[in-house]
Scaffold this motif. Structure first.
Motif, PDB file in Angstrom:
ATOM      1  N   TRP A   1       0.819  -1.020   0.009  1.00 18.90           N
ATOM      2  CA  TRP A   1       0.155   0.128   0.031  1.00 18.90           C
ATOM      3  C   TRP A   1       0.780   1.241   0.034  1.00 18.90           C
ATOM      4  N   ARG A   2       0.656   2.055  -0.793  1.00 20.80           N
ATOM      5  CA  ARG A   2       1.082   3.672  -0.868  1.00 20.80           C
ATOM      6  C   ARG A   2       0.324   4.735  -0.786  1.00 20.80           C
ATOM      7  N   HIS A   3       0.543   5.518   0.287  1.00 17.88           N
ATOM      8  CA  HIS A   3      -0.506   6.809   0.430  1.00 17.88           C
ATOM      9  C   HIS A   3      -0.115   7.650  -0.610  1.00 17.88           C
ATOM     10  N   GLY A   4      -1.017   8.455  -1.085  1.00 17.09           N
ATOM     11  CA  GLY A   4      -0.757   9.583  -1.983  1.00 17.09           C
ATOM     12  C   GLY A   4      -2.222  10.389  -2.184  1.00 17.09           C
ATOM     13  N   VAL A   5      -2.286  11.112  -3.297  1.00 10.09           N
ATOM     14  CA  VAL A   5      -3.166  12.121  -3.497  1.00 10.09           C
ATOM     15  C   VAL A   5      -3.577  11.820  -5.103  1.00 10.09           C
ATOM     16  N   VAL A   6      -4.945  11.656  -5.274  1.00 12.40           N
ATOM     17  CA  VAL A   6      -5.605  11.536  -6.651  1.00 12.40           C
ATOM     18  C   VAL A   6      -5.966  13.022  -6.975  1.00 12.40           C
TER      19      VAL A   6
ATOM     20  N   GLY B   1      -4.282  -5.056 -12.746  1.00 12.07           N
ATOM     21  CA  GLY B   1      -5.079  -4.852 -11.750  1.00 12.07           C
ATOM     22  C   GLY B   1      -4.405  -4.099 -10.572  1.00 12.07           C
ATOM     23  N   PHE B   2      -5.133  -3.400  -9.837  1.00 12.15           N
ATOM     24  CA  PHE B   2      -4.606  -2.763  -8.721  1.00 12.15           C
ATOM     25  C   PHE B   2      -5.771  -2.359  -7.652  1.00 12.15           C
ATOM     26  N   GLU B   3      -5.446  -1.898  -6.447  1.00  6.14           N
ATOM     27  CA  GLU B   3      -6.683  -1.640  -5.486  1.00  6.14           C
ATOM     28  C   GLU B   3      -6.454  -0.290  -5.161  1.00  6.14           C
ATOM     29  N   ILE B   4      -7.537   0.554  -4.879  1.00  5.94           N
ATOM     30  CA  ILE B   4      -7.244   1.795  -4.387  1.00  5.94           C
ATOM     31  C   ILE B   4      -8.408   1.858  -3.126  1.00  5.94           C
TER      32      ILE B   4
END
Length: 147
Positions: A49-54, A117-120
């Motif tokens: 998991w990586r924290h960030g901004v969309v 595939g990825f998860e958000i």
């Protein structure tokens, strides 16, 4: 010019470049956006998991990781190519970085030859914004055929 002096000038130039790049990245992150946590699949347990901004702009969303030093976004999401595969709550050790209010969306980017595939992971408000942005895409049937 002596060798130590040349080394010092090169070191200062490298440090100034690094400070400029980090300042630019911080400026990009502070321009606003929606907080999110993202990871690529397949993943094991709560790892990756990586924290960030969309940030949303038209038909594209960009994800900037908080811990990255890249000058460009870490991931670009095309609205036309995204499909929501499933949704779930946090599991197991994911509760170390998430709360009960977080919803994890498994997404598939079909713009590639294969489904990437990825998860958000998003809170309630961010999930509403993301799904609204995603559902606002034009229908594939609404596109005109150019002959």
């Amino acid at each position: 010019m002596s060798t130590p002096m040349i080394c010092m000038v090169v070191l200062i130039a490298v440090l100034m470049t690094a400070v400029s790049a980090l300042s630019y990245r911080l400026w990009k992150l502070r321009q606003g956006g929606t907080a999110a946590i993202m990871r690529d699949l397949p993943a094991v347990g709560g790892h990756g998991w990586r924290h960030g901004v969309v940030r949303y702009r038209g038909g594209e969303a960009t994800f900037y990781r908080l811990s990255s030093v890249r000058l460009w976004p870490d991931r670009r999401l095309s609205r036309r190519g995204l499909d929501v595969v499933s949704r779930r709550g946090p599991l197991g050790d994911e509760f170390d970085i998430m709360t009960d209010e977080i919803v994890v969306l498994e997404l598939c980017d079909i713009t590639q030859d294969q489904c990437e595939g990825f998860e958000i992971a998003l809170d309630r408000g961010a999930r509403t914004a993301f799904l609204s942005w995603l559902e606002a895409r034009p229908s594939p049937r609404a596109r005109r055929n150019s002959y």
